[in-house]
Design a protein around this motif. Sequence first.
Motif, short mmCIF file in Angstrom:
data_model
loop_
_atom_site.label_atom_id
_atom_site.label_comp_id
_atom_site.label_asym_id
_atom_site.label_seq_id
_atom_site.Cartn_x
_atom_site.Cartn_y
_atom_site.Cartn_z
N GLY A 1 -68.35 48.05 11.89
CA GLY A 1 -68.55 46.88 12.90
C GLY A 1 -68.17 47.47 14.45
O GLY A 1 -69.26 47.33 15.30
N ALA A 2 -67.30 48.21 14.50
CA ALA A 2 -67.16 49.07 15.69
C ALA A 2 -68.29 49.78 16.44
O ALA A 2 -68.66 49.93 17.53
CB ALA A 2 -65.75 49.72 15.81
N ASP B 1 -71.28 38.91 19.36
CA ASP B 1 -70.76 39.71 18.29
C ASP B 1 -70.50 38.65 16.97
O ASP B 1 -69.79 37.85 17.00
CB ASP B 1 -69.43 40.31 18.79
N GLN C 1 -68.09 38.87 12.25
CA GLN C 1 -67.13 38.20 11.38
C GLN C 1 -67.76 36.90 11.03
O GLN C 1 -67.58 36.21 10.05
CB GLN C 1 -65.80 37.71 11.93
#
Length: 464
Positions: free
Chosen positions: A143-144, A271, A274
Motif C-alpha cells: 500500500g505504501a 486512498d 483499506q
Amino acid sequence: MAPSAKSSATKKPRKPRAAKTPKIAVVASGPSDNTNAALLERRQRAVPRGVASAASVFVDHAENAELWDVEGNRYIDFAGGIAVLNTGHRHPSVIAAAKAQEDRYTHTSFQVVPYEPYVALAEKLNALAPGDHDKKTLLVTTGAEAVENAVKIARAATGRPGVIAFTGGYHGRTLLTLGMTGKVTPYKKDVGPFPSDIFRAPFPSVRDGITVQDALTGLQNLFLTDAQPERVAAIIIEPVLGEGGYTPVPFEMMQALREICDTHGILLIADEIQTGFGRTGTWFAMDHSGVVPDLITVAKSMAGGYPIAGVIGRADVMDAMEPGGLGGTYGGNPVACAAALAAIDAIESEGLLARSHEMGDMFRARFAEIGARVAPYRMWDIRGLGAMLAVEFVTDFDSATPDGGLVKSICAHALKRGLILLACGMHGNALRIMVPLTASDEVLNEGLAIFEAALADAIAAHAV
Ligand code: PMP
C-alpha cells in the motif's frame, strides 16, 4: 602450488575468532517448542519490538473467518489481516488460481518479460474504478508503495511538488508516506525529518467540533498561509479514515474537494487501500459520494491475502512518467495477480457487496443493543459505511473522554475467549470490524457473543 615454508612462516597466524557465547540461549525449534509462549520468546529475541502484534498467539492454520493457533485453540477473526480478507482466509478459488499460476511461472519481473495476468488485472481494475474516462493501472507490492507512486505520478503530471493530506489520515510507514500520515505515535515518532511540501488540512470531527465548513475553511487558509495552490500536485484522502478511526468523509466534503481540485488544477487521490473491494458495500468507497477521483490507490482485499497493490488513474495522468520511471522488481507479481483476479471474481459472483451492507446493518443493530445492555454510556459512537464499521468507547458520555484503555482490555479479553479484534483511532479507543464478508451468520453471531462477554469482562475489570 603448495605454499613455501618461508611464506607460511612469515605470515602472521590469524587469531582465531573467539567463539561468541550468545547472551541468551537460543530456543531450538521443534514440535515440543511449538507453543505460543515458546514462539513468543523466540520472536522477542529475533524480531525488533517496533514490529508489534495485536495477538500474543501464533497462527497454525486458517479458514474463511476462523483461525487456529499452534496449540489448537480456535479464534473467530474480526480483523481479517487488517482488512485484507474480505473474501476470507484461503478462499478456494483464490488458492486454486494462485496454485495454477505457481505451476506455470512465479516471477519474471514484468519489466523484463511481461505476462498476461498483470494486463488482465489492470483491465479489470480500469473497468471497476469510478469514472467513464480512459484509465490505466500500475501494479506494485504494498500500500505504501502505491501511495508513493501516486504522488510521483501526480507530480510528474502536474509539474508541481505539493501534497495535501488530512489530520488522522494513514498512508503508510515509508518516509514519504509517513510525511502524509497524520499521527505521530507510534508511526512518526523519532524518525523525522519527513519530505518537504507535504501539508496538512483538518479532517471534520464531531469529537473536536470541526464541521465540514470548518475543515474546508482550514484548507482555504492553508492555501493562504503555506501551500500555494498552483504549486500543489495532489490532495490525498481516505474516503473513510482507516487507522484514524473509520470515520467516513461526509459526501458534501468530498464534493467540495473535487471542486477545489478542479479550480486549482490539483489532482484528487482517493486512498482506497483499506476501503476498497467491498468493505463499504461498493467496489470503492468513492462510489458512495459519486465523486470521481483522478487517481486511486488500492491494495489489501484486492487479492485475498496475497501482497499486491496498485494505482488506478486517468490514462493521461498515469502516462506522465517516462518509461522505466515506474515499477519495481516484484511489482504486480503473477501469483498475486492471479489471486487478485480470482478474489475480484468471488466478490462479484458471491454477491459480497450486498453482503457487506447486510453485515453492516446487522453489526450496527447488535452493537447498539450490546452497548445499551452491557456498557451504558461507554459506547459513544457506532460509525462507518457498509461492513467497514467501528465502535468508539469513552469513559462517560458527558466528558466523552476517549477510553483507549478499555478498548485494549476488550481486545485482550476477546482474545482469551477466542475472538481477534483490532483497535483504531487517534486515541486507540475504537474497535473496527474487518471480518471477512464471506463469514456465515453463525460465525458472526458467535463472534458478537464473545465480544459481548469480553466487553463485560473489560467493564468489570475497569470498575472502580
Ligand atoms: N493507506 C491506507 C488507507 C492504509 O490503510 C494502509 C495500510 N493500513 C496503507 C496506506 C499502507 O499499506 P501497506 O501497509 O500495505 O504499506
